[in-house]
Design a protein around this motif. Sequence first.
Motif, PDB file in Angstrom:
ATOM      1  N   ASN A 267       0.268  -0.867   0.116  1.00  0.00           N
ATOM      2  CA  ASN A 267      -0.068   0.292  -0.441  1.00  0.00           C
ATOM      3  C   ASN A 267       0.682   1.632   0.077  1.00  0.00           C
ATOM      4  O   ASN A 267       2.189   1.405  -0.077  1.00  0.00           O
ATOM      5  N   ILE A 268      -0.123   2.241  -0.883  1.00  0.00           N
ATOM      6  CA  ILE A 268       1.174   3.621  -1.266  1.00  0.00           C
ATOM      7  C   ILE A 268       1.193   4.565   0.796  1.00  0.00           C
ATOM      8  O   ILE A 268      -0.074   4.299   1.853  1.00  0.00           O
ATOM      9  N   ASN A 269       2.369   4.336   1.414  1.00  0.00           N
ATOM     10  CA  ASN A 269       2.774   5.106   2.932  1.00  0.00           C
ATOM     11  C   ASN A 269       4.180   5.932   2.685  1.00  0.00           C
ATOM     12  O   ASN A 269       4.366   6.324   1.585  1.00  0.00           O
ATOM     13  N   SER A 270       4.205   6.692   3.649  1.00  0.00           N
ATOM     14  CA  SER A 270       4.825   7.748   3.877  1.00  0.00           C
ATOM     15  C   SER A 270       4.688   7.386   5.505  1.00  0.00           C
ATOM     16  O   SER A 270       4.293   7.249   6.434  1.00  0.00           O
ATOM     17  N   THR A 271       6.192   7.548   6.023  1.00  0.00           N
ATOM     18  CA  THR A 271       6.463   7.926   7.489  1.00  0.00           C
ATOM     19  C   THR A 271       7.548   8.926   7.815  1.00  0.00           C
ATOM     20  O   THR A 271       8.434   9.226   7.221  1.00  0.00           O
ATOM     21  N   ILE A 272       7.607   9.575   9.225  1.00  0.00           N
ATOM     22  CA  ILE A 272       8.032  11.013   9.649  1.00  0.00           C
ATOM     23  C   ILE A 272       8.842  10.287  10.119  1.00  0.00           C
ATOM     24  O   ILE A 272       8.729   9.510  11.004  1.00  0.00           O
ATOM     25  N   GLN A 273      10.448  10.098  10.111  1.00  0.00           N
ATOM     26  CA  GLN A 273      11.433   9.607  10.709  1.00  0.00           C
ATOM     27  C   GLN A 273      12.337  10.762  11.658  1.00  0.00           C
ATOM     28  O   GLN A 273      13.569  10.536  12.419  1.00  0.00           O
ATOM     29  N   LYS A 274      12.159  12.157  11.501  1.00  0.00           N
ATOM     30  CA  LYS A 274      13.135  12.725  11.646  1.00  0.00           C
ATOM     31  C   LYS A 274      11.743  14.328  11.280  1.00  0.00           C
ATOM     32  O   LYS A 274      11.600  14.886  10.869  1.00  0.00           O
ATOM     33  N   PRO A 275      11.411  14.826  13.297  1.00  0.00           N
ATOM     34  CA  PRO A 275      11.674  14.683  14.371  1.00  0.00           C
ATOM     35  C   PRO A 275      10.833  13.500  14.884  1.00  0.00           C
ATOM     36  O   PRO A 275       9.811  13.199  14.168  1.00  0.00           O
ATOM     37  N   LEU A 276      11.256  12.877  15.868  1.00  0.00           N
ATOM     38  CA  LEU A 276      11.106  12.105  16.683  1.00  0.00           C
ATOM     39  C   LEU A 276      10.005  12.385  17.425  1.00  0.00           C
ATOM     40  O   LEU A 276       9.441  13.450  18.330  1.00  0.00           O
ATOM     41  N   ASP A 277       8.977  11.261  17.221  1.00  0.00           N
ATOM     42  CA  ASP A 277       7.172  11.168  18.462  1.00  0.00           C
ATOM     43  C   ASP A 277       7.941  12.069  19.672  1.00  0.00           C
ATOM     44  O   ASP A 277       8.522  11.730  20.089  1.00  0.00           O
ATOM     45  N   MET A 278       7.265  12.428  20.322  1.00  0.00           N
ATOM     46  CA  MET A 278       7.085  13.499  21.225  1.00  0.00           C
ATOM     47  C   MET A 278       8.655  13.912  21.972  1.00  0.00           C
ATOM     48  O   MET A 278       8.876  14.638  22.517  1.00  0.00           O
ATOM     49  N   GLU A 279       9.399  15.027  20.669  1.00  0.00           N
ATOM     50  CA  GLU A 279      10.802  15.465  20.912  1.00  0.00           C
ATOM     51  C   GLU A 279      10.441  16.838  20.953  1.00  0.00           C
ATOM     52  O   GLU A 279       9.448  17.213  20.957  1.00  0.00           O
ATOM     53  N   LYS A 280      11.539  16.983  22.077  1.00  0.00           N
ATOM     54  CA  LYS A 280      11.298  18.448  22.539  1.00  0.00           C
ATOM     55  C   LYS A 280      12.156  19.107  21.749  1.00  0.00           C
ATOM     56  O   LYS A 280      13.500  18.848  20.857  1.00  0.00           O
ATOM     57  N   ILE A 281      11.993  20.618  20.448  1.00  0.00           N
ATOM     58  CA  ILE A 281      12.904  21.990  19.649  1.00  0.00           C
ATOM     59  C   ILE A 281      12.395  22.892  20.215  1.00  0.00           C
ATOM     60  O   ILE A 281      11.904  23.382  20.403  1.00  0.00           O
ATOM     61  N   ASN A 282      13.463  23.563  19.736  1.00  0.00           N
ATOM     62  CA  ASN A 282      13.332  25.186  19.112  1.00  0.00           C
ATOM     63  C   ASN A 282      12.617  25.389  18.797  1.00  0.00           C
ATOM     64  O   ASN A 282      12.993  25.031  17.267  1.00  0.00           O
ATOM     65  N   THR A 283      12.222  26.464  18.700  1.00  0.00           N
ATOM     66  CA  THR A 283      12.262  27.910  17.586  1.00  0.00           C
ATOM     67  C   THR A 283      13.368  28.301  16.284  1.00  0.00           C
ATOM     68  O   THR A 283      14.192  27.468  17.137  1.00  0.00           O
TER      69      THR A 283
ATOM     70  N   ILE B 235      -2.408   7.715   7.127  1.00  0.00           N
ATOM     71  CA  ILE B 235      -1.758   9.402   7.918  1.00  0.00           C
ATOM     72  C   ILE B 235      -0.382   8.983   8.669  1.00  0.00           C
ATOM     73  O   ILE B 235      -1.239   8.782   9.737  1.00  0.00           O
ATOM     74  N   ASP B 236       1.092   9.417   8.577  1.00  0.00           N
ATOM     75  CA  ASP B 236       1.482   8.821   9.662  1.00  0.00           C
ATOM     76  C   ASP B 236       1.426  10.638  10.553  1.00  0.00           C
ATOM     77  O   ASP B 236       1.351  11.184   9.636  1.00  0.00           O
ATOM     78  N   LYS B 237       1.659   9.948  11.475  1.00  0.00           N
ATOM     79  CA  LYS B 237       1.185  11.470  12.568  1.00  0.00           C
ATOM     80  C   LYS B 237       1.843  11.466  13.972  1.00  0.00           C
ATOM     81  O   LYS B 237       2.389  10.288  14.532  1.00  0.00           O
ATOM     82  N   ILE B 238       2.827  12.860  14.111  1.00  0.00           N
ATOM     83  CA  ILE B 238       3.744  12.391  15.145  1.00  0.00           C
ATOM     84  C   ILE B 238       3.334  13.466  15.997  1.00  0.00           C
ATOM     85  O   ILE B 238       2.924  14.781  15.579  1.00  0.00           O
ATOM     86  N   LYS B 239       3.984  13.985  17.274  1.00  0.00           N
ATOM     87  CA  LYS B 239       3.500  15.405  18.392  1.00  0.00           C
ATOM     88  C   LYS B 239       5.038  15.804  18.429  1.00  0.00           C
ATOM     89  O   LYS B 239       6.395  15.034  19.034  1.00  0.00           O
ATOM     90  N   VAL B 240       5.299  16.741  18.882  1.00  0.00           N
ATOM     91  CA  VAL B 240       6.652  17.574  19.228  1.00  0.00           C
ATOM     92  C   VAL B 240       5.981  18.570  19.642  1.00  0.00           C
ATOM     93  O   VAL B 240       4.648  19.021  19.603  1.00  0.00           O
ATOM     94  N   LYS B 241       6.908  19.068  20.733  1.00  0.00           N
ATOM     95  CA  LYS B 241       6.771  20.448  21.458  1.00  0.00           C
ATOM     96  C   LYS B 241       8.010  21.264  21.262  1.00  0.00           C
ATOM     97  O   LYS B 241       8.959  20.799  21.533  1.00  0.00           O
ATOM     98  N   VAL B 242       7.441  22.265  20.790  1.00  0.00           N
ATOM     99  CA  VAL B 242       8.526  23.072  20.790  1.00  0.00           C
ATOM    100  C   VAL B 242       8.550  24.020  21.499  1.00  0.00           C
ATOM    101  O   VAL B 242       7.966  25.241  22.842  1.00  0.00           O
ATOM    102  N   GLU B 243       9.700  24.243  22.875  1.00  0.00           N
ATOM    103  CA  GLU B 243      10.241  25.209  23.432  1.00  0.00           C
ATOM    104  C   GLU B 243      10.467  26.510  23.326  1.00  0.00           C
ATOM    105  O   GLU B 243      11.675  26.789  22.447  1.00  0.00           O
TER     106      GLU B 243
END
Length: 132
Positions: A19-35, A124-132
């Motif tokens: 099946n058609i598919n895609s995946t997010i490899q970066k950033p990681l799920d629940m990763e904390k990143i900066n603006t 559809i691939d889905k991740i969450k990130v927290k921007v600090e």
Amino acid sequence: MYYPNKDNDQNAFPVTAININSTIQKPLDMEKINTGVHLIKGIAWTGKGVITKVEISIDDGNTWSNADILPGKKVGYGWVSWSFEWKITEKGECTIKSRATDSFGQIQPNLPFWNKKGYGYNAIDKIKVKVE
């Protein structure tokens, strides 16, 4: 060759299509990143044709933007790498999604079709990130 066990697994069939598919490899799920500027990266693949488009949403699917499909061999049944430059100006939690489209017009769905054991999962691939 796969032969289902008639006593225990009467409805089992082999997975015969990709099946058609895609995946997010970066950033990681629940990763904390900066603006600032970040690259969202991943891969996409399909069982028919080639991947022609990958889209990214940074607002949980409300709006979509085209990612860049990176140069490489565009062959059937092969995966492609993609990236998307994300300019982050606000802090908070973000839901990032990716979806792919192939040369046969197949678009990665919001929900996967049901299949035993989930081998054909392609929502559809889905991740969450927290921007600090």
